[in-house]
Design a protein around this motif. Structure first.
Motif, mmCIF file in Angstrom:
data_model
loop_
_atom_site.group_PDB
_atom_site.id
_atom_site.type_symbol
_atom_site.label_atom_id
_atom_site.label_comp_id
_atom_site.label_asym_id
_atom_site.label_seq_id
_atom_site.Cartn_x
_atom_site.Cartn_y
_atom_site.Cartn_z
ATOM 1 N N GLU A 156 38.487 39.656 40.598
ATOM 2 C CA GLU A 156 39.380 40.512 39.826
ATOM 3 C C GLU A 156 40.818 40.123 40.180
ATOM 4 O OE1 GLU A 156 39.142 45.087 38.544
ATOM 5 O OE2 GLU A 156 39.541 44.813 40.677
ATOM 6 N N GLY A 164 41.172 42.353 31.890
ATOM 7 C CA GLY A 164 40.726 42.943 33.145
ATOM 8 C C GLY A 164 41.637 42.719 34.328
ATOM 9 N N CYS A 165 42.718 41.999 34.134
ATOM 10 C CA CYS A 165 43.673 41.723 35.206
ATOM 11 C C CYS A 165 44.285 43.034 35.707
ATOM 12 C CB CYS A 165 44.757 40.789 34.667
ATOM 13 S SG CYS A 165 46.112 40.465 35.781
ATOM 14 N N ARG A 166 44.389 43.181 37.039
ATOM 15 C CA ARG A 166 45.005 44.368 37.629
ATOM 16 C C ARG A 166 46.494 44.093 37.853
ATOM 17 N NH1 ARG A 166 41.082 48.064 38.882
ATOM 18 N NH2 ARG A 166 42.817 49.457 39.396
ATOM 19 N N SER A 173 43.515 33.021 35.650
ATOM 20 C CA SER A 173 42.235 33.477 36.196
ATOM 21 C C SER A 173 41.705 32.564 37.295
ATOM 22 C CB SER A 173 41.194 33.593 35.075
ATOM 23 O OG SER A 173 41.587 34.568 34.126
ATOM 24 N N ARG A 186 44.477 40.110 40.921
ATOM 25 C CA ARG A 186 45.519 41.078 41.303
ATOM 26 C C ARG A 186 46.873 40.417 41.070
ATOM 27 N NH1 ARG A 186 43.907 41.554 47.368
ATOM 28 N NH2 ARG A 186 43.863 39.321 46.913
ATOM 29 N N THR A 238 36.942 38.759 44.963
ATOM 30 C CA THR A 238 36.387 39.841 44.145
ATOM 31 C C THR A 238 36.293 39.455 42.669
ATOM 32 O OG1 THR A 238 38.555 40.829 43.724
ATOM 33 C CG2 THR A 238 37.378 41.551 45.709
ATOM 34 N N ALA A 270 42.050 34.074 40.807
ATOM 35 C CA ALA A 270 41.396 35.321 41.206
ATOM 36 C C ALA A 270 40.758 35.137 42.579
ATOM 37 C CB ALA A 270 40.357 35.725 40.171
#
Length: 245
Positions: free
Chosen positions: A71, A91-93, A63, A73, A69, A66
């Motif tokens: 978030e 919540g990781c994309r 994290s 990716r 954003t 990140a």
């Protein structure tokens, strides 16, 4: 010693001559593409058990990378059956990429079991030619047990560098050649490697991936050699860590 190794390699090649013939006819490669995902789905369970502490520790700071954003990716290269999903943060994309479409059945099962993540699809591409992935579009790239089976590790690392944003990171766990050339592990790796590559879809026990990482264009490299507690001691020499673009 090299003569003994060559003789033993030839003996194995003679014993497995029918398999070599199937390989050169293109039949064995076709069969492997079908059955290899099933084999990986079984072996990844036991591998995760013995490597769980290593993986939890390695991925604990994902994290931190990140982007603006907030978030994360993440591109999972050579995603296979999705064995790493449970170690990724909430919540990781995740974008999945693999060159074998037959993994998708097992991948969907892993995705359903790990609904704490968001999935941005499956890309059918090779690790050394990830053209569907845009430049600087990923915060993190994860490669585990991948470079052993690619033709050119430097080419893969160039692609990883391309798709990472500035300040992004590559996380890796790879089995590699023994660094102790005088050890029995090294001896048997050399003897068995040609046959091993044939049976296990190009997997090379003699890769010196740490050298490729040291030569790559990353600004920071955190790498350590470990002796993983795997059942097959020939593949126990590992490297683990992350590299920052």
């Amino acid at each position: 010693m090299s003569v003994i190794i060559l003789i033993l390699q030839l003996i194995l090649a003679v014993i497995l001559l029918p398999l070599y013939i199937l390989y050169y006819l293109g039949i064995w490669g076709f069969i492997l593409k079908k059955i290899f995902p099933l084999f990986v789905s079984r072996i990844s369970v036991s591998y995760n058990k013995v490597m769980e502490n290593y993986k939890h520790s390695l991925f604990s700071n994902l994290s931190d990378f990140a982007g603006s954003t907030k978030e994360l990716r993440l591109l999972d290269v050579g995603c296979g059956t999705g064995a790493n999903f449970r170690f990724y943060p909430n919540g990781c994309r995740v974008t999945c990429l693999d060159c074998n479409p037959n993994f998708q059945t097992y991948l969907r099962k892993s995705q359903a079991e790990n609904d704490h993540l968001k999935y941005d699809g499956f890309l059918l591409a090779s690790a050394d030619n990830m053209t569907p992935v845009a430049d600087a579009s990923m915060d993190v790239v994860v490669c585990t047990l991948l470079t052993c089976s690619v033709p050119s590790t430097p080419a893969v690392l160039e692609e990883v560098h391309r798709v990472l944003r500035p300040g992004g990171a590559l996380y890796f766990i790879e089995h590699v050649a023994s660094t102790d050339e005088s050890s029995w592990t090294s001896f048997f790796q050399k003897v068995l490697n040609p046959t091993w590559k044939l049976i296990f879809d190009g997997c090379n026990m003699r890769k010196t991936t740490w050298k490729d990482l040291e030569d790559a264009k990353f600004s920071e490299l955190n790498l350590r050699h470990i002796y993983a507690p795997t059942a097959l001691k020939l593949n126990s020499p590992h490297i683990i860590g992350y590299a920052v673009k």
